[in-house]
Write an enzyme that holds these catalytic residues in place. Structure first.
Site, PDB file in Angstrom:
ATOM      1  N   ARG A 178       0.853  -1.180   0.000  1.00  0.00           N
ATOM      2  CA  ARG A 178       0.000   0.000   0.000  1.00  0.00           C
ATOM      3  C   ARG A 178       0.892   1.234   0.000  1.00  0.00           C
ATOM      4  O   ARG A 178       1.890   1.285   0.713  1.00  0.00           O
ATOM      5  CB  ARG A 178      -0.908   0.028   1.230  1.00  0.00           C
ATOM      6  CG  ARG A 178      -1.944  -1.080   1.264  1.00  0.00           C
ATOM      7  CD  ARG A 178      -2.909  -0.881   2.436  1.00  0.00           C
ATOM      8  NE  ARG A 178      -3.887  -1.963   2.491  1.00  0.00           N
ATOM      9  CZ  ARG A 178      -3.725  -3.090   3.187  1.00  0.00           C
ATOM     10  NH1 ARG A 178      -2.596  -3.274   3.866  1.00  0.00           N
ATOM     11  NH2 ARG A 178      -4.655  -4.026   3.197  1.00  0.00           N
ATOM     12  N   LYS A 233       5.510   7.601   0.138  1.00  0.00           N
ATOM     13  CA  LYS A 233       6.067   6.257  -0.002  1.00  0.00           C
ATOM     14  C   LYS A 233       6.242   5.864  -1.462  1.00  0.00           C
ATOM     15  O   LYS A 233       7.143   5.096  -1.815  1.00  0.00           O
ATOM     16  CB  LYS A 233       5.163   5.266   0.722  1.00  0.00           C
ATOM     17  CG  LYS A 233       5.732   3.865   0.898  1.00  0.00           C
ATOM     18  CD  LYS A 233       4.755   3.032   1.740  1.00  0.00           C
ATOM     19  CE  LYS A 233       5.218   1.610   1.896  1.00  0.00           C
ATOM     20  NZ  LYS A 233       4.245   0.795   2.681  1.00  0.00           N
ATOM     21  N   SER A 246      13.367 -11.837  11.725  1.00  0.00           N
ATOM     22  CA  SER A 246      13.883 -10.652  12.416  1.00  0.00           C
ATOM     23  C   SER A 246      14.766 -11.050  13.581  1.00  0.00           C
ATOM     24  O   SER A 246      14.535 -12.079  14.236  1.00  0.00           O
ATOM     25  CB  SER A 246      12.725  -9.795  12.939  1.00  0.00           C
ATOM     26  OG  SER A 246      13.194  -8.751  13.767  1.00  0.00           O
ATOM     27  N   TYR A 254       5.697  -8.152  17.931  1.00  0.00           N
ATOM     28  CA  TYR A 254       6.315  -8.290  16.612  1.00  0.00           C
ATOM     29  C   TYR A 254       7.323  -9.433  16.602  1.00  0.00           C
ATOM     30  O   TYR A 254       7.303 -10.294  15.708  1.00  0.00           O
ATOM     31  CB  TYR A 254       6.992  -6.978  16.215  1.00  0.00           C
ATOM     32  CG  TYR A 254       7.944  -7.097  15.061  1.00  0.00           C
ATOM     33  CD1 TYR A 254       7.471  -7.324  13.768  1.00  0.00           C
ATOM     34  CD2 TYR A 254       9.323  -6.997  15.248  1.00  0.00           C
ATOM     35  CE1 TYR A 254       8.337  -7.435  12.701  1.00  0.00           C
ATOM     36  CE2 TYR A 254      10.194  -7.098  14.190  1.00  0.00           C
ATOM     37  CZ  TYR A 254       9.707  -7.323  12.917  1.00  0.00           C
ATOM     38  OH  TYR A 254      10.578  -7.448  11.861  1.00  0.00           O
ATOM     39  N   LYS A 259       8.924   5.570   7.515  1.00  0.00           N
ATOM     40  CA  LYS A 259       8.719   4.597   8.597  1.00  0.00           C
ATOM     41  C   LYS A 259       8.397   5.224   9.955  1.00  0.00           C
ATOM     42  O   LYS A 259       8.102   4.511  10.902  1.00  0.00           O
ATOM     43  CB  LYS A 259       9.945   3.702   8.736  1.00  0.00           C
ATOM     44  CG  LYS A 259      10.160   2.775   7.549  1.00  0.00           C
ATOM     45  CD  LYS A 259      11.242   1.750   7.824  1.00  0.00           C
ATOM     46  CE  LYS A 259      10.847   0.805   8.924  1.00  0.00           C
ATOM     47  NZ  LYS A 259      11.862  -0.255   9.142  1.00  0.00           N
ATOM     48  N   ASP A 307      19.618   2.406  31.317  1.00  0.00           N
ATOM     49  CA  ASP A 307      19.088   2.050  32.632  1.00  0.00           C
ATOM     50  C   ASP A 307      19.605   0.679  33.053  1.00  0.00           C
ATOM     51  O   ASP A 307      19.029   0.008  33.901  1.00  0.00           O
ATOM     52  CB  ASP A 307      17.561   2.107  32.657  1.00  0.00           C
ATOM     53  CG  ASP A 307      16.893   1.151  31.671  1.00  0.00           C
ATOM     54  OD1 ASP A 307      17.618   0.425  30.971  1.00  0.00           O
ATOM     55  OD2 ASP A 307      15.647   1.120  31.619  1.00  0.00           O
TER      56      ASP A 307
END
Length: 326
Positions: free
Chosen positions: A31, A37, A112, A141, A182, A208
Protein backbone atom coordinates in the site's frame (compact mmCIF):
# COMPACT_ATOMS: atom_id res chain seq x y z
CA UNK A 1 8.23 -12.22 -12.70
CA UNK A 2 9.29 -11.67 -9.09
CA UNK A 3 6.62 -11.00 -6.49
CA UNK A 4 7.91 -8.69 -3.73
CA UNK A 5 5.57 -8.08 -0.80
CA UNK A 6 6.34 -4.89 1.08
CA UNK A 7 8.01 -3.82 -2.16
CA UNK A 8 7.40 -0.11 -1.59
CA UNK A 9 8.88 -0.29 1.91
CA UNK A 10 12.43 0.20 3.07
CA UNK A 11 14.21 -3.09 2.38
CA UNK A 12 11.63 -4.06 -0.23
CA UNK A 13 12.12 -1.00 -2.43
CA UNK A 14 15.89 -1.41 -2.36
CA UNK A 15 15.40 -5.01 -3.48
CA UNK A 16 12.98 -3.91 -6.21
CA UNK A 17 15.60 -1.42 -7.45
CA UNK A 18 18.21 -4.17 -7.68
CA UNK A 19 15.89 -6.61 -9.44
CA UNK A 20 14.81 -3.96 -11.96
CA UNK A 21 18.47 -3.10 -12.56
CA UNK A 22 18.92 -6.76 -13.54
CA UNK A 23 16.15 -6.38 -16.11
CA UNK A 24 13.68 -8.49 -14.11
CA UNK A 25 9.93 -7.93 -14.06
CA UNK A 26 8.75 -7.12 -10.55
CA UNK A 27 5.22 -7.10 -9.18
CA UNK A 28 5.05 -5.05 -5.98
CA UNK A 29 2.57 -5.98 -3.27
CA UNK A 30 2.06 -3.02 -0.95
CA UNK A 31 0.00 0.00 0.00
CA UNK A 32 1.33 3.45 -0.88
CA UNK A 33 -0.91 5.50 1.43
CA UNK A 34 -1.25 9.27 1.25
CA UNK A 35 2.33 10.30 1.90
CA UNK A 36 5.52 10.01 -0.20
CA UNK A 37 6.07 6.26 0.00
CA UNK A 38 5.48 6.10 -3.78
CA UNK A 39 8.80 7.88 -4.25
CA UNK A 40 10.59 4.68 -3.14
CA UNK A 41 9.48 3.17 -6.47
CA UNK A 42 9.49 6.22 -8.71
CA UNK A 43 12.77 5.49 -10.50
CA UNK A 44 12.08 1.87 -11.34
CA UNK A 45 10.06 0.20 -14.16
CA UNK A 46 7.91 -2.09 -12.02
CA UNK A 47 5.38 -4.40 -13.64
CA UNK A 48 2.56 -3.35 -11.32
CA UNK A 49 1.36 -2.66 -7.77
CA UNK A 50 -0.99 -5.08 -6.08
CA UNK A 51 -2.90 -4.29 -2.84
CA UNK A 52 -2.05 -6.89 -0.17
CA UNK A 53 -5.67 -8.00 0.15
CA UNK A 54 -5.61 -9.10 -3.50
CA UNK A 55 -2.49 -11.26 -3.36
CA UNK A 56 -4.29 -14.58 -2.93
CA UNK A 57 -6.66 -13.98 -5.84
CA UNK A 58 -3.65 -12.98 -7.93
CA UNK A 59 -1.77 -16.15 -7.06
CA UNK A 60 -4.84 -18.31 -7.62
CA UNK A 61 -4.57 -17.46 -11.32
CA UNK A 62 -1.11 -19.09 -11.31
CA UNK A 63 0.91 -16.21 -12.80
CA UNK A 64 4.47 -16.99 -13.99
CA UNK A 65 6.21 -16.19 -10.67
CA UNK A 66 9.95 -16.95 -10.51
CA UNK A 67 10.12 -16.37 -6.76
CA UNK A 68 8.16 -14.82 -3.91
CA UNK A 69 10.14 -12.44 -1.71
CA UNK A 70 7.97 -11.80 1.31
CA UNK A 71 9.15 -8.65 3.11
CA UNK A 72 5.76 -7.17 3.99
CA UNK A 73 4.84 -7.15 7.67
CA UNK A 74 3.62 -5.10 10.58
CA UNK A 75 7.10 -4.20 11.79
CA UNK A 76 6.20 -1.83 14.63
CA UNK A 77 7.87 -3.24 17.75
CA UNK A 78 5.33 -1.39 19.90
CA UNK A 79 2.27 -2.86 18.10
CA UNK A 80 -0.51 -4.00 20.46
CA UNK A 81 -3.20 -5.46 18.15
CA UNK A 82 -2.40 -9.14 18.51
CA UNK A 83 -5.08 -10.32 16.10
CA UNK A 84 -3.90 -8.00 13.34
CA UNK A 85 -0.21 -8.85 13.84
CA UNK A 86 -1.00 -12.58 13.85
CA UNK A 87 -3.03 -12.26 10.64
CA UNK A 88 -0.39 -10.28 8.76
CA UNK A 89 2.85 -11.68 10.19
CA UNK A 90 1.86 -15.32 10.76
CA UNK A 91 -1.23 -16.43 8.86
CA UNK A 92 -0.41 -14.71 5.56
CA UNK A 93 3.16 -16.06 5.25
CA UNK A 94 1.81 -19.53 6.03
CA UNK A 95 -0.53 -19.22 3.05
CA UNK A 96 2.35 -18.01 0.88
CA UNK A 97 4.43 -20.99 2.05
CA UNK A 98 1.64 -23.39 1.07
CA UNK A 99 1.17 -21.74 -2.33
CA UNK A 100 4.91 -21.78 -3.09
CA UNK A 101 5.14 -25.43 -2.04
CA UNK A 102 2.27 -26.40 -4.32
CA UNK A 103 3.40 -24.24 -7.24
CA UNK A 104 7.10 -25.15 -6.97
CA UNK A 105 8.15 -21.52 -6.45
CA UNK A 106 11.04 -20.39 -4.20
CA UNK A 107 10.13 -18.36 -1.11
CA UNK A 108 12.48 -15.93 0.62
CA UNK A 109 10.95 -14.26 3.67
CA UNK A 110 11.88 -11.72 6.31
CA UNK A 111 12.31 -12.97 9.84
CA UNK A 112 13.88 -10.65 12.42
CA UNK A 113 16.56 -10.39 15.09
CA UNK A 114 13.68 -9.42 17.38
CA UNK A 115 13.13 -13.16 17.92
CA UNK A 116 16.22 -13.17 20.17
CA UNK A 117 14.62 -11.01 22.84
CA UNK A 118 17.14 -9.52 25.25
CA UNK A 119 19.94 -11.62 23.74
CA UNK A 120 20.53 -13.62 26.92
CA UNK A 121 20.42 -16.84 24.89
CA UNK A 122 22.74 -15.52 22.20
CA UNK A 123 22.10 -14.90 18.51
CA UNK A 124 22.40 -18.37 16.99
CA UNK A 125 20.24 -18.95 13.90
CA UNK A 126 19.80 -22.62 14.81
CA UNK A 127 16.58 -23.70 13.07
CA UNK A 128 15.96 -26.80 15.19
CA UNK A 129 12.56 -26.92 16.93
CA UNK A 130 14.25 -27.39 20.31
CA UNK A 131 16.35 -24.24 19.94
CA UNK A 132 13.49 -22.17 18.58
CA UNK A 133 11.35 -23.19 21.57
CA UNK A 134 13.87 -21.60 23.94
CA UNK A 135 13.73 -18.10 22.43
CA UNK A 136 11.77 -15.40 24.25
CA UNK A 137 11.03 -12.26 22.20
CA UNK A 138 10.37 -9.00 24.06
CA UNK A 139 7.40 -7.84 21.98
CA UNK A 140 4.45 -8.93 19.86
CA UNK A 141 6.32 -8.29 16.61
CA UNK A 142 9.21 -10.52 17.66
CA UNK A 143 6.79 -13.25 18.75
CA UNK A 144 5.01 -13.18 15.37
CA UNK A 145 8.28 -13.64 13.50
CA UNK A 146 9.35 -16.46 15.80
CA UNK A 147 5.94 -18.12 15.48
CA UNK A 148 6.37 -18.38 11.72
CA UNK A 149 9.98 -19.63 12.03
CA UNK A 150 8.75 -22.31 14.44
CA UNK A 151 5.91 -23.36 12.15
CA UNK A 152 8.32 -23.70 9.22
CA UNK A 153 10.59 -25.90 11.35
CA UNK A 154 7.59 -27.99 12.41
CA UNK A 155 6.36 -28.42 8.83
CA UNK A 156 9.80 -29.54 7.70
CA UNK A 157 10.12 -31.95 10.64
CA UNK A 158 6.75 -33.48 9.69
CA UNK A 159 7.83 -33.94 6.07
CA UNK A 160 5.12 -31.58 4.82
CA UNK A 161 5.42 -30.07 1.33
CA UNK A 162 7.90 -27.20 1.11
CA UNK A 163 8.94 -24.71 -1.55
CA UNK A 164 11.85 -25.96 -3.72
CA UNK A 165 13.95 -23.24 -2.10
CA UNK A 166 13.14 -21.37 1.09
CA UNK A 167 15.13 -18.94 3.18
CA UNK A 168 14.18 -17.02 6.29
CA UNK A 169 16.38 -13.98 6.89
CA UNK A 170 16.75 -12.58 10.38
CA UNK A 171 17.55 -8.97 9.62
CA UNK A 172 19.44 -7.12 12.33
CA UNK A 173 19.51 -3.28 12.51
CA UNK A 174 19.19 -2.26 8.89
CA UNK A 175 19.86 1.31 7.73
CA UNK A 176 20.18 3.05 4.36
CA UNK A 177 18.07 4.96 1.81
CA UNK A 178 14.27 4.79 1.36
CA UNK A 179 13.20 4.45 4.99
CA UNK A 180 11.79 7.97 5.24
CA UNK A 181 8.16 6.82 5.55
CA UNK A 182 8.72 4.60 8.60
CA UNK A 183 8.15 7.17 11.32
CA UNK A 184 9.22 5.98 14.75
CA UNK A 185 10.42 2.65 13.31
CA UNK A 186 13.01 4.26 11.02
CA UNK A 187 16.66 3.61 11.85
CA UNK A 188 18.52 5.52 14.53
CA UNK A 189 20.72 6.99 11.80
CA UNK A 190 17.79 8.62 10.03
CA UNK A 191 16.32 10.02 13.26
CA UNK A 192 19.65 11.44 14.37
CA UNK A 193 20.25 12.96 10.92
CA UNK A 194 16.92 14.80 11.13
CA UNK A 195 17.67 16.07 14.63
CA UNK A 196 21.05 17.44 13.62
CA UNK A 197 19.79 19.01 10.39
CA UNK A 198 17.03 20.72 12.40
CA UNK A 199 19.74 22.46 14.42
CA UNK A 200 19.68 20.39 17.57
CA UNK A 201 22.01 17.85 19.15
CA UNK A 202 21.79 14.14 18.42
CA UNK A 203 19.88 12.63 21.33
CA UNK A 204 20.53 9.13 22.65
CA UNK A 205 18.78 7.20 25.40
CA UNK A 206 20.40 7.08 28.79
CA UNK A 207 21.20 3.56 29.87
CA UNK A 208 19.09 2.05 32.63
CA UNK A 209 21.40 -0.97 32.77
CA UNK A 210 23.93 -0.74 35.62
CA UNK A 211 26.75 -2.29 33.60
CA UNK A 212 26.30 -0.28 30.39
CA UNK A 213 27.25 3.38 30.02
CA UNK A 214 25.09 5.95 28.27
CA UNK A 215 25.58 5.55 24.51
CA UNK A 216 27.33 2.20 24.92
CA UNK A 217 24.20 0.26 23.99
CA UNK A 218 25.30 -1.75 20.95
CA UNK A 219 23.66 -3.08 17.82
CA UNK A 220 24.63 -5.00 14.72
CA UNK A 221 24.07 -2.19 12.21
CA UNK A 222 23.84 -3.60 8.68
CA UNK A 223 23.56 -1.57 5.48
CA UNK A 224 20.55 -2.34 3.32
CA UNK A 225 22.84 -2.98 0.33
CA UNK A 226 24.30 -5.98 2.15
CA UNK A 227 20.79 -7.33 2.78
CA UNK A 228 19.84 -6.92 -0.87
CA UNK A 229 23.04 -8.61 -2.00
CA UNK A 230 22.28 -11.62 0.20
CA UNK A 231 18.78 -11.96 -1.25
CA UNK A 232 20.06 -11.73 -4.82
CA UNK A 233 22.72 -14.32 -3.98
CA UNK A 234 20.03 -16.66 -2.68
CA UNK A 235 18.03 -16.23 -5.90
CA UNK A 236 21.19 -17.10 -7.84
CA UNK A 237 21.82 -20.17 -5.68
CA UNK A 238 18.52 -22.06 -5.61
CA UNK A 239 19.97 -25.10 -3.84
CA UNK A 240 20.55 -23.06 -0.66
CA UNK A 241 17.73 -23.15 1.87
CA UNK A 242 17.58 -22.42 5.57
CA UNK A 243 17.12 -19.91 8.36
CA UNK A 244 19.91 -17.33 8.33
CA UNK A 245 20.99 -14.32 10.35
CA UNK A 246 21.69 -11.26 8.23
CA UNK A 247 23.92 -8.70 9.86
CA UNK A 248 27.62 -7.86 9.96
CA UNK A 249 28.53 -10.12 12.86
CA UNK A 250 29.86 -7.15 14.86
CA UNK A 251 28.14 -4.96 17.45
CA UNK A 252 28.82 -1.22 17.36
CA UNK A 253 27.63 1.34 19.89
CA UNK A 254 25.14 4.12 19.32
CA UNK A 255 27.98 6.53 20.03
CA UNK A 256 29.91 4.95 17.15
CA UNK A 257 26.92 5.48 14.87
CA UNK A 258 26.36 9.10 15.86
CA UNK A 259 30.06 9.93 15.63
CA UNK A 260 30.06 8.45 12.12
CA UNK A 261 27.08 10.68 11.28
CA UNK A 262 28.85 13.83 12.42
CA UNK A 263 31.98 12.78 10.51
CA UNK A 264 29.91 12.32 7.34
CA UNK A 265 28.44 15.80 7.85
CA UNK A 266 31.85 17.32 8.57
CA UNK A 267 30.69 18.59 11.98
CA UNK A 268 31.99 18.15 15.54
CA UNK A 269 29.87 15.76 17.63
CA UNK A 270 27.01 17.31 19.61
CA UNK A 271 25.28 14.61 21.66
CA UNK A 272 22.73 14.82 24.48
CA UNK A 273 21.37 11.91 26.54
CA UNK A 274 17.64 11.67 27.31
CA UNK A 275 15.46 9.33 29.32
CA UNK A 276 14.20 6.16 27.63
CA UNK A 277 10.46 6.21 26.84
CA UNK A 278 8.36 4.26 29.30
CA UNK A 279 7.00 1.92 26.60
CA UNK A 280 10.53 0.70 25.79
CA UNK A 281 11.70 0.00 29.34
CA UNK A 282 12.06 -3.70 29.91
CA UNK A 283 11.72 -4.39 26.17
CA UNK A 284 14.97 -2.81 24.98
CA UNK A 285 17.86 -4.76 23.51
CA UNK A 286 21.20 -3.59 24.86
CA UNK A 287 23.36 -5.75 22.59
CA UNK A 288 22.89 -7.54 19.28
CA UNK A 289 25.45 -9.25 17.06
CA UNK A 290 24.52 -11.73 14.36
CA UNK A 291 26.23 -15.09 14.22
CA UNK A 292 26.95 -15.25 10.52
CA UNK A 293 28.44 -18.76 10.34
CA UNK A 294 25.58 -20.46 8.54
CA UNK A 295 25.11 -17.96 5.73
CA UNK A 296 28.88 -17.74 5.23
CA UNK A 297 29.22 -21.53 5.18
CA UNK A 298 26.39 -21.68 2.65
CA UNK A 299 28.57 -19.60 0.32
CA UNK A 300 27.66 -15.91 0.70
CA UNK A 301 31.01 -14.11 0.76
CA UNK A 302 30.23 -10.37 0.49
CA UNK A 303 32.26 -8.51 3.15
CA UNK A 304 30.07 -6.45 5.49
CA UNK A 305 29.93 -2.74 4.81
CA UNK A 306 31.90 -1.00 7.61
CA UNK A 307 29.67 1.25 9.71
CA UNK A 308 31.58 4.43 8.92
CA UNK A 309 31.49 3.75 5.18
CA UNK A 310 27.81 2.83 5.20
CA UNK A 311 26.86 5.94 7.16
CA UNK A 312 28.95 8.14 4.88
CA UNK A 313 27.34 6.69 1.73
CA UNK A 314 23.85 6.98 3.16
CA UNK A 315 24.32 10.57 4.27
CA UNK A 316 26.23 11.96 1.30
CA UNK A 317 24.70 9.95 -1.55
CA UNK A 318 21.10 10.11 -0.32
CA UNK A 319 20.13 12.07 2.79
CA UNK A 320 21.88 15.28 1.73
CA UNK A 321 20.61 15.10 -1.85
CA UNK A 322 17.56 17.04 -3.11
CA UNK A 323 16.04 13.70 -4.14
CA UNK A 324 17.17 11.26 -1.42
CA UNK A 325 15.43 8.20 -2.90
CA UNK A 326 17.08 5.24 -4.57
Amino acid sequence: MYLVTGGAGFIGSNLVAALCARGAEVMVVDRLGREDKWRNLARHPIAGILPPEEIEDYLAARPPVAAVLHLGAISDTTARDGDLVAAVNFALPLRLWAWCAEAGVPLIYASSAAVYGDGALGFDDDASPAHLARLRPLNLYGWSKLAFDRRVADLLARGAPAPPQWAGLRFFNVYGPNEYHKGRMASVLFHKFREVMAGGPATLFRSDHPDIADGAQARDFVHVDDCVDAMLWLLDNPKVSGLFNLGTGTARTFLDLVNALFAALGRPPDIRFVEMPADLRGRYQYFTAARMDRLRQAGWTRPPTPLEEGVRRTVRDFLLQPDPYR
